[in-house]
Design a protein around this motif. Structure first.
Motif, PDB file in Angstrom:
ATOM      1  N   TYR A  56      51.281  39.445  34.645  1.00  0.00           N
ATOM      2  CA  TYR A  56      50.833  40.240  35.794  1.00  0.00           C
ATOM      3  C   TYR A  56      50.091  41.442  35.235  1.00  0.00           C
ATOM      4  CZ  TYR A  56      53.628  37.408  38.909  1.00  0.00           C
ATOM      5  OH  TYR A  56      54.136  36.350  39.620  1.00  0.00           O
ATOM      6  N   SER A  57      48.882  41.681  35.711  1.00  0.00           N
ATOM      7  CA  SER A  57      48.041  42.724  35.116  1.00  0.00           C
ATOM      8  C   SER A  57      48.395  44.121  35.599  1.00  0.00           C
ATOM      9  CB  SER A  57      46.567  42.439  35.423  1.00  0.00           C
ATOM     10  OG  SER A  57      46.296  42.566  36.812  1.00  0.00           O
ATOM     11  N   LEU A  58      49.171  44.228  36.682  1.00  0.00           N
ATOM     12  CA  LEU A  58      49.623  45.521  37.200  1.00  0.00           C
ATOM     13  C   LEU A  58      48.457  46.481  37.431  1.00  0.00           C
ATOM     14  CD1 LEU A  58      52.854  46.007  35.029  1.00  0.00           C
ATOM     15  CD2 LEU A  58      52.624  44.933  37.273  1.00  0.00           C
ATOM     16  N   GLY A  59      47.420  45.945  38.031  1.00  0.00           N
ATOM     17  CA  GLY A  59      46.277  46.777  38.386  1.00  0.00           C
ATOM     18  C   GLY A  59      45.160  46.802  37.367  1.00  0.00           C
ATOM     19  N   CYS A  60      45.396  46.354  36.161  1.00  0.00           N
ATOM     20  CA  CYS A  60      44.342  46.310  35.145  1.00  0.00           C
ATOM     21  C   CYS A  60      43.359  45.195  35.494  1.00  0.00           C
ATOM     22  CB  CYS A  60      44.938  46.054  33.763  1.00  0.00           C
ATOM     23  SG  CYS A  60      43.693  45.858  32.460  1.00  0.00           S
ATOM     24  N   MET A  61      42.074  45.513  35.426  1.00  0.00           N
ATOM     25  CA  MET A  61      41.035  44.540  35.763  1.00  0.00           C
ATOM     26  C   MET A  61      40.264  44.081  34.528  1.00  0.00           C
ATOM     27  SD  MET A  61      41.747  44.559  38.920  1.00  0.00           S
ATOM     28  CE  MET A  61      40.461  43.552  39.663  1.00  0.00           C
ATOM     29  N   ARG A  62      40.789  44.331  33.339  1.00  0.00           N
ATOM     30  CA  ARG A  62      40.072  43.964  32.123  1.00  0.00           C
ATOM     31  C   ARG A  62      39.836  42.458  32.033  1.00  0.00           C
ATOM     32  NH1 ARG A  62      36.814  46.345  29.879  1.00  0.00           N
ATOM     33  NH2 ARG A  62      37.203  45.292  27.897  1.00  0.00           N
ATOM     34  N   TYR A  63      40.686  41.654  32.665  1.00  0.00           N
ATOM     35  CA  TYR A  63      40.502  40.194  32.591  1.00  0.00           C
ATOM     36  C   TYR A  63      39.182  39.759  33.222  1.00  0.00           C
ATOM     37  CZ  TYR A  63      41.801  39.767  37.538  1.00  0.00           C
ATOM     38  OH  TYR A  63      41.834  39.856  38.915  1.00  0.00           O
ATOM     39  N   GLU A  64      38.620  40.588  34.098  1.00  0.00           N
ATOM     40  CA  GLU A  64      37.333  40.250  34.707  1.00  0.00           C
ATOM     41  C   GLU A  64      36.179  40.419  33.721  1.00  0.00           C
ATOM     42  OE1 GLU A  64      36.637  42.234  38.371  1.00  0.00           O
ATOM     43  OE2 GLU A  64      38.464  41.479  39.334  1.00  0.00           O
TER      44      GLU A  64
END
Length: 325
Positions: A56-64
């Motif tokens: 769960y990225s917990l708000g981090c959008m780096r995967y985009e």
């Protein structure tokens, strides 16, 4: 489960369906299965298959952006382990080609996978999770009798919340505690699930009725005795407890930006519950839920038979394709 380390035991199978890959099957094995003509169906249960390592990225959008520079790592760089693992997955999915199908368990999750750019969007589809409705819609006990056994009165407005692990960082316990502190004089709160000793002490000090870890029958009774199920996870790919609660005719309050839970409520209609934009809307949402008529909500799309048919259709595409080659 037993880890799958080679393809030797799978020679007689046309389709290999992966539900949980971490520790169960290696990338080399997945690639070898695809190269051997097997269809790989991978049901995506959390974010791990399309991030550099986060469940769960917990708000981090780096995967985009292909991960890298991960805020969870002490030594951040654009080529850190999160970037390496993202590229490994991206390379695997491309190498598997048409023999790999990713299945998202909500449209919300499918949009996340699309935004990651990690896989061919035409090879991704949504098939939602199934709930065994017979476990939840066949109870003969009344709300009054269940409450009596728990020491609750018929006049109390009861709010239930719970999860397998309440302390998980994305389960929104801090939001729930804020609501309890603010409205404990208006509503009776009850919860189920495992929790830390610190959380247990805090809930006890706030007068929350703790039900502990529940069997399926006990869980059904918990939903039935409540007026509303409160599900304030900040991030969920699906939200099975939401469907379970509604199957017991108990409406749900969730966060509007929670992902899967809000999507379920919107799919099922106005009487399923209320997605709230802020905690300040809780009391109004409670009033709305208590006046809802959940008896006519159609839960077919989340039933075991319906979901099984969707998977059979997906399997059939591979089998029929092979026969026409």
């Amino acid at each position: 489960f037993l880890p799958i380390c080679s393809t030797s035991g799978l020679a007689d199978y046309d389709i290999v369906h992966i539900h949980w890959a971490v520790g169960a099957i290696g990338f080399d094995t997945v690639k070898a299965l695809a190269d051997g003509g097997k269809m790989i169906v991978w049901t995506v249960r959390d974010m791990w298959p399309y991030t550099g390592g986060c469940h769960y990225s917990l708000g981090c959008m780096r995967y985009e952006a292909g991960c890298g520079d991960c805020p969870m790592l002490k030594d951040r760089s654009s080529t850190d382990i999160s970037r390496v693992q993202f590229v490994q997955k991206e390379t695997l999915y491309r190498a598997c080609g048409p023999n790999l199908r990713l299945v998202a368990i909500s449209d919300y999750q499918r949009r996340q996978i699309d935004r990651s750019g990690i896989a061919d969007p035409t090879k991704i589809r949504t098939i939602e999770n199934a709930v065994d409705m017979s476990e939840f819609d066949s109870c003969t006990a009344s709300q009054s009798s269940i409450r009596a056994r728990l020491g609750l009165s018929d006049t109390e407005k009861v709010v239930l919340f719970g999860a397998t692990h309440l302390d998980a960082p994305y389960k929104g316990l801090n939001h729930i505690l804020s609501i309890i502190r603010r409205w404990k004089s208006c509503y009776r709160f009850a919860c189920f699930g495992a929790m830390s000793s610190q959380t247990r002490s805090e809930l006890e000090s706030l007068g929350v009725l703790r039900l502990g870890s529940l069997s399926r029958l006990e869980l059904r009774n918990a939903y039935l005795m409540a007026d509303v199920f409160l599900m304030l996870s900040t991030q969920e790919a699906f939200g099975k407890t939401v469907v379970e609660s509604i199957a017991c005719r108990t409406p749900v309050i969730c966060l509007a930006d929670s992902g899967g839970p809000a999507e379920i409520i919107r799919n099922l209609g106005d009487d399923a519950g209320v997605p709230i934009e802020s905690l300040d809307q809780f009391s109004a949402a409670m009033d709305a839920c208590i006046n809802m008529n959940t008896d006519k909500i159609d839960l077919t799309r989340y039933s075991s038979n319906y979901v099984a048919r969707k998977y059979i259709e997906l399997y059939g595409e591979h089998i029929n394709h092979d026969r026409t080659d």
